[in-house]
Design an enzyme around this catalytic site. Structure first.
Site, PDB file in Angstrom:
ATOM      1  N   TRP A  86       0.828  -1.225   0.000  1.00 23.39           N
ATOM      2  CA  TRP A  86       0.000   0.000   0.000  1.00 23.39           C
ATOM      3  C   TRP A  86       0.851   1.259   0.000  1.00 23.39           C
ATOM      4  O   TRP A  86       1.915   1.309   0.613  1.00 23.39           O
ATOM      5  CB  TRP A  86      -0.871  -0.012   1.257  1.00 23.39           C
TER       6      TRP A  86
ATOM      7  N   ASP B 294       0.032   9.151   1.031  1.00 25.11           N
ATOM      8  CA  ASP B 294       0.625  10.474   0.806  1.00 25.11           C
ATOM      9  C   ASP B 294       2.108  10.491   0.417  1.00 25.11           C
ATOM     10  O   ASP B 294       2.912   9.763   1.005  1.00 25.11           O
ATOM     11  CB  ASP B 294       0.581  11.298   2.100  1.00 25.11           C
TER      12      ASP B 294
ATOM     13  N   TRP C 268      -4.310  -0.118   3.872  1.00 23.59           N
ATOM     14  CA  TRP C 268      -3.602   0.740   4.833  1.00 23.59           C
ATOM     15  C   TRP C 268      -3.268  -0.052   6.095  1.00 23.59           C
ATOM     16  O   TRP C 268      -4.064  -0.876   6.548  1.00 23.59           O
ATOM     17  CB  TRP C 268      -4.504   1.938   5.160  1.00 23.59           C
TER      18      TRP C 268
ATOM     19  N   PHE D 181       3.499   8.601  10.541  1.00 20.57           N
ATOM     20  CA  PHE D 181       2.569   9.289   9.645  1.00 20.57           C
ATOM     21  C   PHE D 181       3.296  10.356   8.826  1.00 20.57           C
ATOM     22  O   PHE D 181       4.496  10.566   8.967  1.00 20.57           O
ATOM     23  CB  PHE D 181       1.415   9.895  10.462  1.00 20.57           C
TER      24      PHE D 181
ATOM     25  N   GLU E 128      -5.573  18.279   6.688  1.00 22.70           N
ATOM     26  CA  GLU E 128      -4.407  17.396   6.699  1.00 22.70           C
ATOM     27  C   GLU E 128      -3.326  17.969   5.769  1.00 22.70           C
ATOM     28  O   GLU E 128      -3.607  18.771   4.880  1.00 22.70           O
ATOM     29  CB  GLU E 128      -4.795  15.994   6.213  1.00 22.70           C
TER      30      GLU E 128
HETATM   31  C1  FRU Z   1      -3.628  11.942   4.751  1.00 26.17           C
HETATM   32  C2  FRU Z   1      -3.342  11.220   6.035  1.00 26.17           C
HETATM   33  C3  FRU Z   1      -2.443  12.066   6.927  1.00 26.17           C
HETATM   34  C4  FRU Z   1      -1.785  11.035   7.802  1.00 26.17           C
HETATM   35  C5  FRU Z   1      -1.599   9.895   6.850  1.00 26.17           C
HETATM   36  C6  FRU Z   1      -1.682   8.531   7.479  1.00 26.17           C
HETATM   37  O1  FRU Z   1      -3.934  11.114   3.704  1.00 26.17           O
HETATM   38  O2  FRU Z   1      -4.552  10.887   6.686  1.00 26.17           O
HETATM   39  O3  FRU Z   1      -3.117  13.070   7.653  1.00 26.17           O
HETATM   40  O4  FRU Z   1      -0.573  11.480   8.333  1.00 26.17           O
HETATM   41  O5  FRU Z   1      -2.614  10.026   5.849  1.00 26.17           O
HETATM   42  O6  FRU Z   1      -1.309   7.543   6.582  1.00 26.17           O
END
Ligand code: FRU
Length: 494
Positions: free
Chosen positions: A35, A38, A62, A97, A216
């Site tokens: 997977w 971002d 995820w 993250f 985000e």
């Molecule tokens: C955005 C997000 C971020 C987070 C990450 C987790 O797509 O939700 O805010 O850090 O993905 O994978």
């Protein structure tokens, strides 16, 4: 961290050959296996672009986030590097993250969010890992460097993530995404003189009740005399053709007040008009150019490559060069991409009147099509891309209303989302400039990115049940083709 990291890298090496290639893109960055979401840590370091990404190698869904890593000289050909970060410490045990990278005195600093869930309580804190060689990273002993101490009474620790760090004058700044107590998006800013000790500086910007429940992935930069804040709101309300996806992206154009740390908004708009574009991040290239990459997928939708058990999910978009024009962020394909395009046909100065132009075998898996049209005497044009007996991606431009629509209805495996109405198409307001509409279309197996009039972009994925490569142009009224160029992708000449 080494043990968790070695396990992930060994797993990748041992299993990447089992990934099914059918729908995989070739000139976009993808993880070797598993997977991807971002883009993270997009940076120009020691003569090359480095792009990290949210990554779970073990499955095509995820999971606890790692940082995948690749580098490129031209933003088109990518070389995979070992996974850079893995969840291993008490402050990041459930995921590393999203975040960013900065180079200082030859060292590469990665800023990321440590994500932890204990008995259902989420804690998100900002951390740093440092590298001498751009490949191996060590988490800093002072982690977390920004946490509860910095945001008491200002933001919830459960939604506090995605640090983007940059330098201005003699100070380092970090923008971080969060929300207010009444669920409006909010971006905070911190500063530091030494990259490790951080102070709260300001609430950079707060959203209103229409602008989403959480923001985000913020990114703040100067461009063409303006300040730009981009970020990705969850649940922003639709406005005209904009913000129809469950999660969207926004560019705020305005001016920073560096005394107060406040951003004064002059204009805002959605960054990409397609179905599959999220969490963009920018980086400054060697000549000061501002490049942007995003995740070419969308939250809240099923992913066919996962359902079909192909062993992967997600891709990055083409990195794009940004500028500001009339208080709007405009985007162009990366200039290096043209070195890979071998033109196979060029047509110019052709009049089409209430008729269909059929071009067979144009939209091959890795292909390029440029259409420069005079639409001043046209009512409507429709382009069917990647057409097979089973369907096509339809691009329609209505001249009177100046609306461009891209639809994947009926094309390939069904993709359904959490949107209130099943979303199969997106549209955008597109002015024909001096009667001209210029479309540059980049297809890479399961994605199409359309650049419009060298300023706008619409990004869509599709997973065909039957391969299609024909293109049909249908004209209502009359249109003049100034240029139709088609091409295929080749290896770059060295
Ligand atoms: C955005 C997000 C971020 C987070 C990450 C987790 O797509 O939700 O805010 O850090 O993905 O994978």
């Amino acid at each position: 961290m080494l043990e968790v990291l070695n396990k992930a890298n060994t797993f990748t090496k041992e299993n990447e050959s089992s990934v099914i290639q059918d729908f995989r893109n070739k000139y976009h960055l993808m993880a070797p296996i598993g997977w991807i979401n971002d883009p993270n840590g997009f940076v120009f370091y020691e003569g090359e672009y480095h792009l990290f990404y949210q990554h779970y190698p073990y499955d095509s869904v995820w999971g606890p986030m790692h940082w995948g890593h690749a580098k490129s000289k031209d933003l088109v050909s990518w070389e995979h590097l070992p996974i850079a970060l893995a969840p291993s410490e008490d402050y990041d045990k459930d995921g590393c993250f999203s975040g960013s990278a900065i180079e200082v005195d030859g060292k590469l600093y990665l800023y990321y969010t440590g994500h932890v869930v204990n008995d259902g309580a989420v804690r998100q804190v900002q951390c740093v890992a440092v590298s001498e060689d751009g490949i191996h990273f060590e988490k800093h002993p002072q982690n977390p460097i920004v946490d509860e101490r910095h945001i008491e009474g200002i933001a919830p620790i459960a939604d506090f993530r995605d640090p983007k760090v940059f330098k201005k004058d003699d100070m380092y700044y970090m923008v971080v995404a969060t929300k207010t107590a009444d669920n409006r998006g909010q971006i905070l800013m911190f500063n530091s003189a030494n990259l490790i000790d951080w102070d709260f500086f300001s609430i950079l910007l707060e959203g209103d009740e229409h602008q989403g429940v959480m923001w985000e992935c913020p990114d703040l930069f100067e461009l063409d005399g303006k300040d730009v804040l981009i970020m990705s709101p969850i649940g922003i309300q639709p406005r005209g053709h904009e913000f129809k996806n469950v999660s969207s992206t926004v560019a705020f154009i305005g001016q920073m007040d560096w005394e107060t740390g406040k951003f004064k908004v002059e204009a805002d708009h959605e960054i990409d008009g397609g179905l599959d574009f999220y969490a963009p991040q920018t980086c400054e290239g060697p000549k000061g150019e501002r490049m942007m990459s995003a995740w070419m997928q969308m939250w809240g939708r099923n992913m066919p490559s996962n359902e079909l058990k192909h062993g992967w999910a997600g891709s990055m978009t083409l990195p794009r060069e940004l500028h500001i024009q009339s208080n709007r962020l405009i985007q162009k394909p990366p200039h290096g991409i043209y070195d890979y395009i071998q033109p196979t046909e060029k047509v110019g100065d052709l009049e089409i009147k209430d008729q269909q132009l059929i071009k067979e075998q144009v939209m091959l898996d890795q292909s390029y099509l440029k259409l420069d049209l005079d639409v001043s005497a046209t009512k409507q044009i429709q382009l069917e891309l990647a057409k097979s007996a089973a369907g096509s991606l339809k691009v329609t431009y209505d001249v009177a209303s100046e609306v461009l629509e891209v639809s994947r209805e009926g094309l390939g495996y069904e993709i359904k989302g959490d949107e209130p109405v099943h979303l199969l198409a997106r549209s955008m307001q597109v002015s024909a400039i001096g009667g001209r509409l210029i479309l540059e279309i980049f297809r890479d197996t399961s994605s199409v990115e359309i650049f419009i009039n060298n300023t706008l972009a619409m990004t869509n994925t599709f997973y065909e049940t039957e391969k299609g490569s024909d293109v049909v142009l249908d004209v209502l009224g009359s249109a003049r083709i100034h240029e139709l160029t088609r091409g295929v992708f080749k290896d770059k000449d060295h």
